[in-house]
Write an enzyme that holds these catalytic residues in place. Structure first.
Site, mmCIF file in Angstrom:
data_model
loop_
_atom_site.group_PDB
_atom_site.id
_atom_site.type_symbol
_atom_site.label_atom_id
_atom_site.label_comp_id
_atom_site.label_asym_id
_atom_site.label_seq_id
_atom_site.Cartn_x
_atom_site.Cartn_y
_atom_site.Cartn_z
ATOM 1 N N SER A 81 37.148 62.141 42.526
ATOM 2 C CA SER A 81 36.087 62.509 41.586
ATOM 3 C C SER A 81 35.319 61.286 41.081
ATOM 4 O O SER A 81 35.827 60.164 41.076
ATOM 5 C CB SER A 81 36.677 63.237 40.376
ATOM 6 O OG SER A 81 37.449 64.318 40.793
HETATM 7 N N1 SAH Z 1 42.902 63.884 41.330
HETATM 8 C C1 SAH Z 1 42.454 63.485 42.662
HETATM 9 C C2 SAH Z 1 41.240 64.263 43.128
HETATM 10 C C3 SAH Z 1 41.702 65.308 43.985
HETATM 11 S S1 SAH Z 1 40.597 66.407 44.785
HETATM 12 C C4 SAH Z 1 42.200 62.007 42.770
HETATM 13 O O1 SAH Z 1 42.266 61.308 41.751
HETATM 14 O O2 SAH Z 1 41.943 61.532 43.887
HETATM 15 C C5 SAH Z 1 41.585 67.864 44.528
HETATM 16 C C6 SAH Z 1 42.921 67.871 45.242
HETATM 17 O O3 SAH Z 1 43.569 69.103 44.893
HETATM 18 C C7 SAH Z 1 42.811 67.857 46.756
HETATM 19 O O4 SAH Z 1 43.538 66.765 47.253
HETATM 20 C C8 SAH Z 1 43.432 69.188 47.172
HETATM 21 O O5 SAH Z 1 44.158 69.120 48.379
HETATM 22 C C9 SAH Z 1 44.345 69.498 45.996
HETATM 23 N N2 SAH Z 1 44.742 70.894 45.823
HETATM 24 C C10 SAH Z 1 43.976 72.010 45.923
HETATM 25 N N3 SAH Z 1 44.711 73.111 45.684
HETATM 26 C C11 SAH Z 1 45.991 72.685 45.416
HETATM 27 C C12 SAH Z 1 47.219 73.341 45.092
HETATM 28 N N4 SAH Z 1 47.320 74.661 44.997
HETATM 29 N N5 SAH Z 1 48.306 72.579 44.870
HETATM 30 C C13 SAH Z 1 48.253 71.226 44.981
HETATM 31 N N6 SAH Z 1 47.127 70.549 45.288
HETATM 32 C C14 SAH Z 1 46.010 71.265 45.499
#
Ligand code: SAH
Length: 215
Positions: free
Chosen positions: A60
Site C-alpha cells: 500500500s
Molecule cells: N499489508 C501488506 C499489503 C498487503 S496486500 C504489506 O504491507 O505489504 C493484501 C494482502 O492480503 C495480499 O498479500 C493478499 O494475498 C492477502 N490476503 C487476501 N485475502 C486474505 C486472507 N483471507 N487471508 C490472508 N491474507 C489474505
C-alpha cells in the site's frame, strides 16, 4: 538511492498530509521500505505510492499505511492481528508500536519472503503464519486490535468476534469495482460502532489459502 534522508523526507510528506501521531511517524521512519519492494522498484521505495509485490498483490501507499495505523490507536500493551501480511512492511511498522503482532497471509511464497525480512530486522514480537485470515487466529484471540489490509464486502463476523470489548478493527470495505472505504469498528458490550476513515482502493480479501499457481 535509499538513505535515512529519503525516509525523513517521506515522514515530512506524511506529516504535511495530516499524519500527526509522532509515534506512528517515527515507527515509519525506522523501517527501511526498500527492503520490502522488488529490486526493480527499489528506486521508488520512498515515493508516496503503492508498489507491486508479485502474485497480483500490492504494497500500500505509505499515506494509507500511516492513516490505517494512526486509526488503530496503538500502544505498547496491544496484541494485534493483521490479515494480509503481503510484503511484511505494514507488520514491521506495527511491531514498533504494539506488544505483539500476529500476521497471516494466504500466499505462502509472500509469507516466506516477509518472514525473511522480519528475521533480518530482528523483529522478535512478530509471529507470521500462512492461512486464511478471514477465519481469524482463534488460538491467539481475543485481540486488542485487528488490521485487515485487503478489502471485503463486509467485515467478517469471525474477525469481529475475535476482538476484545473496547477493541478496534480497521478494514477497507467495498467491492472490487466500486469505491471502498476504510472503516473503523469498535466492539462494545452490545455490538459494534462503525465510522468511515477515508476512501481507499485495496486488493480483495479472498477465502482459503492460495494454490501454488497463485490464485
Ligand atoms: N499489508 C501488506 C499489503 C498487503 S496486500 C504489506 O504491507 O505489504 C493484501 C494482502 O492480503 C495480499 O498479500 C493478499 O494475498 C492477502 N490476503 C487476501 N485475502 C486474505 C486472507 N483471507 N487471508 C490472508 N491474507 C489474505
Amino acid at each position: 538511492m535509499s538513505t535515512p534522508a529519503h525516509r525523513a523526507r517521506l515522514v515530512l510528506a506524511l506529516r504535511s498530509a495530516g499524519i500527526t501521531n509522532t509515534s506512528v511517524l517515527s515507527a515509519i521512519e525506522s523501517v527501511p521500505r526498500e527492503l520490502f519492494v522488488p529490486e526493480t522498484f527499489v528506486d521508488r521505495a520512498y515515493e508516496d505510492t503503492a508498489l507491486p509485490i508479485g502474485y497480483g498483490q500490492t504494497l500500500s501507499q505509505p499515506l494509507v499505511v500511516a492513516t490505517m495505523i494512526q486509526a488503530l490507536e496503538l500502544d505498547d500493551r496491544v496484541k494485534l492481528f493483521e490479515v494480509g501480511t503481503g510484503s511484511g512492511y505494514h507488520a514491521a511498522i506495527l511491531s514498533h508500536l504494539c506488544r505483539r503482532v500476529y500476521t497471516i497471509e494466504r500466499h505462502k511464497p509472500l509469507l516466506a519472503e516477509a518472514q525473511g525480512r522480519f528475521d533480518i530486522l530482528e523483529l522478535s514480537n512478530v509471529t507470521a503464519m500462512a492461512g486464511d485470515g478471514m477465519k481469524g487466529w482463534p488460538e491467539q484471540s481475543p485481540f486488542d486490535r485487528i488490521s485487515v489490509t485487503a478489502a471485503g464486502a463486509e467485515p467478517p463476523q469471525s474477525l469481529l468476534d475475535q476482538l476484545k470489548i473496547g477493541g478496534v478493527m480497521v478494514m477497507p470495505v467495498g467491492g472490487e469495482s466500486r469505491l471502498q472505504q476504510l472503516m473503523r469498528y469498535r466492539r462494545t458490550e452490545e455490538g459494534y460502532d462503525s465510522e468511515v476513515i477515508m476512501d481507499v482502493r485495496f486488493v480483495p480479501l479472498l477465502p482459503g489459502v492460495a494454490s501454488e499457481t497463485g490464485t
